[in-house]
Scaffold this active site. Structure first.
Site, PDB file in Angstrom:
ATOM      1  N   TYR A 220       0.731  -1.039  -0.097  1.00 37.63           N
ATOM      2  CA  TYR A 220      -0.215   0.074   0.118  1.00 37.63           C
ATOM      3  C   TYR A 220       0.855   1.248   0.030  1.00 37.63           C
ATOM      4  CZ  TYR A 220      -4.239   2.381   1.844  1.00 37.63           C
ATOM      5  OH  TYR A 220      -5.345   3.312   1.764  1.00 37.63           O
TER       6      TYR A 220
ATOM      7  N   HIS B  81      -2.410   7.738  -2.934  1.00 40.87           N
ATOM      8  CA  HIS B  81      -3.451   6.676  -2.894  1.00 40.87           C
ATOM      9  C   HIS B  81      -4.016   6.596  -1.445  1.00 40.87           C
ATOM     10  CE1 HIS B  81      -6.037   3.234  -3.453  1.00 40.87           C
ATOM     11  NE2 HIS B  81      -5.385   2.629  -2.620  1.00 40.87           N
TER      12      HIS B  81
ATOM     13  N   ARG C  11     -12.636   8.255   5.689  1.00 45.96           N
ATOM     14  CA  ARG C  11     -12.360   8.662   7.235  1.00 45.96           C
ATOM     15  C   ARG C  11     -12.262  10.382   7.156  1.00 45.96           C
ATOM     16  NH1 ARG C  11      -8.578   4.830   6.806  1.00 45.96           N
ATOM     17  NH2 ARG C  11      -7.019   6.224   6.588  1.00 45.96           N
TER      18      ARG C  11
ATOM     19  N   GLN D 152     -15.326  -5.523  -0.013  1.00 48.31           N
ATOM     20  CA  GLN D 152     -14.081  -4.970   0.819  1.00 48.31           C
ATOM     21  C   GLN D 152     -14.729  -4.285   1.933  1.00 48.31           C
ATOM     22  OE1 GLN D 152     -11.254  -2.981  -1.369  1.00 48.31           O
ATOM     23  NE2 GLN D 152      -9.876  -2.355   0.416  1.00 48.31           N
TER      24      GLN D 152
ATOM     25  N   TYR E 142     -13.743  -6.290   5.905  1.00 48.31           N
ATOM     26  CA  TYR E 142     -12.399  -5.685   6.006  1.00 48.31           C
ATOM     27  C   TYR E 142     -12.070  -5.595   7.784  1.00 48.31           C
ATOM     28  CZ  TYR E 142     -12.118  -0.776   6.838  1.00 48.31           C
ATOM     29  OH  TYR E 142     -12.296   0.563   7.041  1.00 48.31           O
TER      30      TYR E 142
ATOM     31  N   LYS F  63     -10.731  -8.957  -2.647  1.00 51.55           N
ATOM     32  CA  LYS F  63      -9.502  -8.744  -3.342  1.00 51.55           C
ATOM     33  C   LYS F  63      -8.995 -10.016  -3.997  1.00 51.55           C
ATOM     34  CE  LYS F  63      -8.252  -4.507  -1.663  1.00 51.55           C
ATOM     35  NZ  LYS F  63      -7.722  -3.597  -2.513  1.00 51.55           N
TER      36      LYS F  63
ATOM     37  N   THR G 167      -1.754   0.186  -5.141  1.00 48.33           N
ATOM     38  CA  THR G 167      -2.573   1.199  -6.122  1.00 48.33           C
ATOM     39  C   THR G 167      -1.413   2.444  -6.605  1.00 48.33           C
ATOM     40  OG1 THR G 167      -4.705   0.769  -5.755  1.00 48.33           O
ATOM     41  CG2 THR G 167      -4.610   2.390  -6.844  1.00 48.33           C
TER      42      THR G 167
HETATM   43 MN    MN Z   1      -4.099  -3.845  -4.314  1.00 52.18          MN
END
Ligand code: MN
Length: 427
Positions: free
Chosen positions: A122, A127, A136, A233, A237, A246, A339
């Protein structure tokens, strides 16, 4: 006299690149190939007609895919690549290369390696911050850990699929306003425009340093579309992280660009905001940021150009992080970068961000308005990087089309669990 490179190289697929693939010709078995221009060189055929390789490297090059090369380790893959560069740039070898190769239009590509363990990171600050702002809005965009370690999760290796393999829209539990979840096809099917890192060699006891990661374990780079069902997701999650939203399909491009081909694409990563712990501290290391520019199209219409150079965490940091607790590296391990999104709107690598959580639909050049993916839409990723001497390194493409979900009807939601007005639910 001319060289094979003189005769066959094209921009993006010159002797500086030579990406690997597993390919077959009509009726033939898969074999390992390397691409020069619009030719796929059959390495088993080439090593049997041109001398200069040791027996171990010849055997690895004669395999149906990259698995044996990844097991053999970095000295073997360095030997193969330097021999191959030499052959395609030497006078007098053009005939042998031509004899051993096939037009890329006449071959079929396969998964280039067997995915061992798959980790998805991540690593893009833009992103991660966009996702934070969307989900959030009342909190700081980045969570407190984000600039201290590369956040990631263990994914599902078996659903990493080859580019060109279409797949049905996934089904699952979707959150519903003010009620229980419903089961059905995802309504928020998204892409994640990432790059993928292919690892080789063995490090059974873990604790791989940044330097060793870069020189001994990073084999190659591909384009990677980590398709994501945002509604599934979002519901599943908490608290353990991404799961079925995913794990239905993650597509990789099929020409694996060697890590060594990216020497001219290496750039310094963004300035580190905090001092990093020693195993992640790259202050005095070589720069391992990568100046790869991706392209994202939907049905041929460009929607975004994510810049990999903006990624906060580098591939060696990902390896060092995964192994610091003693976990090992196995040949065929695969990392998604996360991403890739740049600071600009047209650099965002997901529809979640491009449509700002579905609140700002955008219009394709063809006039179609969209937020998330519709059945029948085709998403294609491309990528290029600078190569040595002004050359270009082309990553080919990573593409797939969304098929309709496998059953037409949606199933009604399960009855909500009865929870007493006070106290815990009975077991
Ligand atoms: Mn990914």
């Amino acid at each position: 006299m001319s060289t094979a490179a003189d005769r066959f190289a094209t921009e993006g697929f010159g002797p500086e690149n030579l990406p690997y693939a597993s390919f077959s010709t009509r009726g033939g078995n898969p074999r390992l190939g390397a691409r020069l221009g619009d030719r796929a060189i059959d390495l088993a055929a080439l090593v049997s007609s041109v001398e200069g390789l040791d027996a171990v490297t010849r055997t690895a090059a004669s395999a149906p895919n990259l698995d044996a090369l990844l097991v053999a380790g970095h000295e073997t893959w360095t030997a193969l690549r330097s021999w191959l560069v030499d052959v395609v740039t030497s006078e007098g070898q053009a005939e042998a290369v031509e004899q051993a190769s096939h037009p890329v239009g006449e071959i079929e590509l396969h998964m280039p390696f067997t995915v061992a363990d798959y980790v998805d990171y991540y690593a893009s600050e833009h992103h991660a911050a966009n996702v934070g702002r969307i989900f959030r809005p009342e909190q700081a965009p980045l969570l407190p850990n984000w600039k201290h370690l590369p956040v990631g999760y263990h994914g599902r290796a078996g659903t990493v699929i080859p580019s060109g393999q279409d797949f049905p829209r996934p089904k699952g539990l979707r959150p519903e306003q003010g009620g229980p979840p419903s089961f059905g096809p995802s309504r928020r099917l998204d892409i994640e425009a990432e790059i993928g890192f292919v690892l080789g060699g063995c490090a059974p006891s873990g604790e791989v340093s940044l330097e060793r990661a870069a020189t001994e374990h990073l084999f190659g780079v591909v384009l990677f579309n980590d398709w994501s069902a945002r509604d599934i997701q979002a519901y599943e999650y908490v608290p353990l992280g991404p799961y079925l939203g995913k794990s239905f399909a993650s597509s990789i491009s099929l020409w694996v660009v060697p890590w060594e081909a990216l020497s001219a694409a290496r750039v310094a990563p963004p300035t580190r905001e905090h001092d990093l712990v020693p195993y992640l501290d790259d202050t005095n290391e070589q720069p391992w940021g990568l100046d790869i520019t991706m392209g994202v199209t939907v049905d041929g219409h460009a929607v975004s150009s994510p810049p990999v150079s903006t990624m906060y965490w580098t591939a060696p940091q990902m390896v060092a992080h995964m192994t610091v607790n003693g976990a090992g590296v196995r040949p065929g391990d695969f990392f998604g970068s996360g991403t890739v999104s740049g600071p600009e709107r047209d650099q965002r690598g997901s529809f979640l961000e491009l449509s700002w959580g579905g609140t700002e639909p955008f219009t394709l050049a063809g006039g179609t308005e969209m937020s998330f993916l519709e059945d029948g839409q085709t998403v294609t990723l491309t990528g290029t990087a600078p190569g040595p001497g002004g050359s270009v390194i082309d990553f080919g493409e990573c593409t797939a089309t969304i098929l309709p979900a496998t059953t037409a009807g949606e199933v009604a939601a399960a009855a909500p669990t009865r929870v007493p007005a006070s106290g815990p639910a009975p077991e």
